[in-house]
Design an enzyme around this catalytic site. Structure first.
Site, PDB file in Angstrom:
ATOM      1  N   ASP A 191       0.859  -1.185   0.000  1.00 16.39           N
ATOM      2  CA  ASP A 191       0.000   0.000   0.000  1.00 16.39           C
ATOM      3  C   ASP A 191       0.895   1.234   0.000  1.00 16.39           C
ATOM      4  OD1 ASP A 191      -2.220   1.569   0.021  1.00 16.39           O
ATOM      5  OD2 ASP A 191      -2.838   1.119   2.056  1.00 16.39           O
TER       6      ASP A 191
ATOM      7  N   ILE B 201       0.241   8.893   2.075  1.00 14.27           N
ATOM      8  CA  ILE B 201       0.995  10.089   2.444  1.00 14.27           C
ATOM      9  C   ILE B 201       0.789  10.346   3.931  1.00 14.27           C
ATOM     10  CG2 ILE B 201       1.316  12.553   2.032  1.00 14.27           C
ATOM     11  CD1 ILE B 201       0.189  12.117  -0.774  1.00 14.27           C
ATOM     12  N   HIS B 202       1.875  10.570   4.657  1.00 14.72           N
ATOM     13  CA  HIS B 202       1.808  10.762   6.107  1.00 14.72           C
ATOM     14  C   HIS B 202       2.633  11.977   6.523  1.00 14.72           C
ATOM     15  CE1 HIS B 202      -0.113   6.834   7.044  1.00 14.72           C
ATOM     16  NE2 HIS B 202       0.491   6.475   5.935  1.00 14.72           N
ATOM     17  N   ARG B 203       2.409  12.408   7.763  1.00 18.59           N
ATOM     18  CA  ARG B 203       3.180  13.502   8.348  1.00 18.59           C
ATOM     19  C   ARG B 203       4.506  12.928   8.847  1.00 18.59           C
ATOM     20  NH1 ARG B 203      -0.295  16.657  12.567  1.00 18.59           N
ATOM     21  NH2 ARG B 203       0.826  15.615  14.258  1.00 18.59           N
TER      22      ARG B 203
ATOM     23  N   GLU C 182      -2.631   1.210  -4.203  1.00 20.71           N
ATOM     24  CA  GLU C 182      -3.069   2.371  -4.975  1.00 20.71           C
ATOM     25  C   GLU C 182      -2.135   2.720  -6.126  1.00 20.71           C
ATOM     26  OE1 GLU C 182      -3.299   2.195  -1.699  1.00 20.71           O
ATOM     27  OE2 GLU C 182      -5.246   2.947  -1.048  1.00 20.71           O
TER      28      GLU C 182
ATOM     29  N   GLU D  57      -1.863  22.092   9.165  1.00 15.47           N
ATOM     30  CA  GLU D  57      -2.597  20.998   8.540  1.00 15.47           C
ATOM     31  C   GLU D  57      -3.722  21.552   7.671  1.00 15.47           C
ATOM     32  OE1 GLU D  57      -2.120  17.962   8.189  1.00 15.47           O
ATOM     33  OE2 GLU D  57      -0.942  17.140   9.842  1.00 15.47           O
TER      34      GLU D  57
END
Length: 499
Positions: free
Chosen positions: A169, A172-174, A236, A292
């Site tokens: 998988d 997108i993450h922080r 994805e 954010e």
């Protein structure tokens, strides 16, 4: 737009080349820039848009050619910062992007692995076990503001595989750079990579992972789908493959048992360590992380997992891609897949009635959707609200749905507000759905805001039905103007007349 006529795009550089061919879409600067707060401060005025504090605007993407402290590295920002640019790079009309993605989800093309000698992402290699290794000297990760917990990788494609099934998988993450070889990773609840991490942690093992920075925009957009459209086990990258009609190319990593996107500008190879947590703001003690998408600075998480970096690889003269957290770029990254998810679910339930969806910029691409619904017969009355309920099911983080008729331009906020003012009565046109779990970054979703909120992250979802009752449609006809060939009178605005 004819997809056959567009320049080929398969990586960040070819996407930039497409924008260079479009006047006004790309701005270069030779002025040296500090990646710490200054770069974002500049782009706030040039083209951030979104929920960024005013003054801001929509403008061109921007490439900083001289980054202080980093030779031979450029930074690009705002690549996806307008719907028109996204459409240009994906080969679709702006209002048809959700339809393009819906088709891509229905016909995925799985990624393939190529030989290392053909992978440009490994042209230059920095191993963490080499003397003097420091990711902070290699990757010019910016801060959005002077209050940020540290340098953030804001648009890194995190790619990992389920340790039990091998299914991969990308999300997108922080990602906050914490030290020379450590990067913290914040997981919003329900993310699939966190499921993989938890499985590895339960077995007492690290989870191999790559962070891929600077890739084909199709990968970045495709990575932002969420369940139920892309359930656990759906890679994805196959959506990006479908958009491009060719598989995304991967390569085996050099230091961990994971795969990287072969044409990425930068790749960070590492492992998510089991049972290791750090405080996100351990070096600043501000209690703040970074801006954010809702337009506020997110609170620093007191306990986040940690990636131990094993290597950084990159292309020669690499280009780092970054985004401003609350910018229009996030709206498009999150919003266009949201639109596709809603279209897909409603079309299955009531074919032909939902004409289009727009995940509005005011909601950061997540909180608000405008649904354009057509009532063709008396029995369609009430189905528009059913469509709104399906939208909440298609995207659980959605907070507000505005329903409009087919004669309203859902992409024009003034037109939507016109419908709200002339086709809506608060006491009969509003549907409240209280006590539903939403998104944790909405600052109004706390018990202190309302006694009705039992726990942080719970919200009252709302449907604003701005559609005309079917029985009254003849009474709500917009003024009809004569159709003319306006090009005869204003060729500079509309193009020369063909007559």
């Amino acid at each position: 737009m004819d997809r056959k006529d567009m320049l080929p795009v398969n990586d960040l550089r070819s996407a930039i080349a497409v924008l260079k061919s479009k006047p006004g879409e790309l701005l270069y600067t030779d002025e040296p820039v500090d990646p710490q707060a200054e770069l974002a401060g500049v782009y706030r005025y040039v083209g951030a848009g979104g929920t960024v504090a005013r003054p801001t605007r929509l403008g061109p993407a921007m490439i900083f050619k001289h980054v202080k402290g980093y030779e031979n590295v450029q930074i690009v920002i705002g690549l996806l910062g307008s719907r028109n640019r996204v459409a240009t790079m994906l080969g679709a009309e702006p209002e048809r992007l959700a339809f393009l993605l819906t088709e891509a989800v229905a016909a995925p093309i799985a990624p393939i692995t190529i030989a290392r000698e053909n992978a440009v992402c490994q042209e230059v290699v920095h191993r963490a076990d080499e003397p003097g290794f420091d990711i902070r000297n290699i990757v010019p990760a910016p801060t959005n503001t002077e209050e940020d917990a540290g340098p953030y990788i804001t648009i890194g494609m995190a790619y990992a595989a389920d340790p039990e099934t091998g299914e991969a998988d990308v999300t997108i993450h922080r990602l906050c750079v914490q030290s020379a070889d450590e990067v913290s990773m914040y997981f919003a609840p329900g993310r699939h990579l966190d499921v993989f991490r938890q499985k590895a942690e339960a077995a007492g093992k690290p989870l191999p992972i790559t962070i891929n920075i600077g890739v084909d925009p199709a990968v970045e957009i495709g990575a932002c789908f969420e369940p139920p459209t892309t359930p656990l086990g759906c890679d994805e990258l196959s959506i990006a493959g479908s958009i491009r009609k060719r598989p995304v190319e991967l390569v085996d990593c050099l230091t961990v048992k994971a795969k990287a996107i072969a044409n990425a500008e930068f790749v960070i190879e590492g492992e998510l360590l089991p049972n290791v947590r750090v405080r996100e703001d351990q070096h600043t003690n501000t209690g703040k992380a970074m801006p954010e998408f809702p337009g506020y600075t997110g609170a620093a998480n007191p306990s986040v997992p940690l990636i131990k970096v094993k290597a950084v690889t990159h292309r020669r003269h690499p280009i780092l891609q970054t985004v401003i957290g609350p910018s229009e770029e996030h709206v498009n990254l999150a919003g266009i897949p949201t639109e596709a998810s809603i279209l897909q679910m409603v079309e299955r339930a009531m074919p032909g009635r939902l004409l289009n969806v727009y995940a509005h910029a005011a909601g950061g691409g997540k909180y608000m959707a405008v649904l354009q619904f057509k009532k063709s017969e008396p029995s369609d009355e009430g189905r528009q609200r059913q469509a709104a309920l399906l939208a909440f099911a298609a995207f659980s983080e959605l907070k507000h749905v505005i329903l409009v008729d087919e004669d309203v331009d859902l992409f024009d906020s003034n037109d939507v507000l016109w419908a709200l003012n002339t086709r809506y009565q608060g006491d009969v046109s509003t549907v409240f759905i209280p006590g539903v779990r939403c998104h944790p970054l909405d600052p109004s979703q706390v018990p202190a805001f309302s006694a009705s909120i039992r726990d942080t992250g719970i919200s009252c979802k709302v449907i604003f039905d701005c559609t005309v009752p079917y029985s009254l449609k003849r009474d709500f006809q917009r003024a009809k103007f004569k159709e003319v060939d306006v090009r005869r009178f204003a060729p500079s605005l509309f193009g020369d007349s063909k007559e």
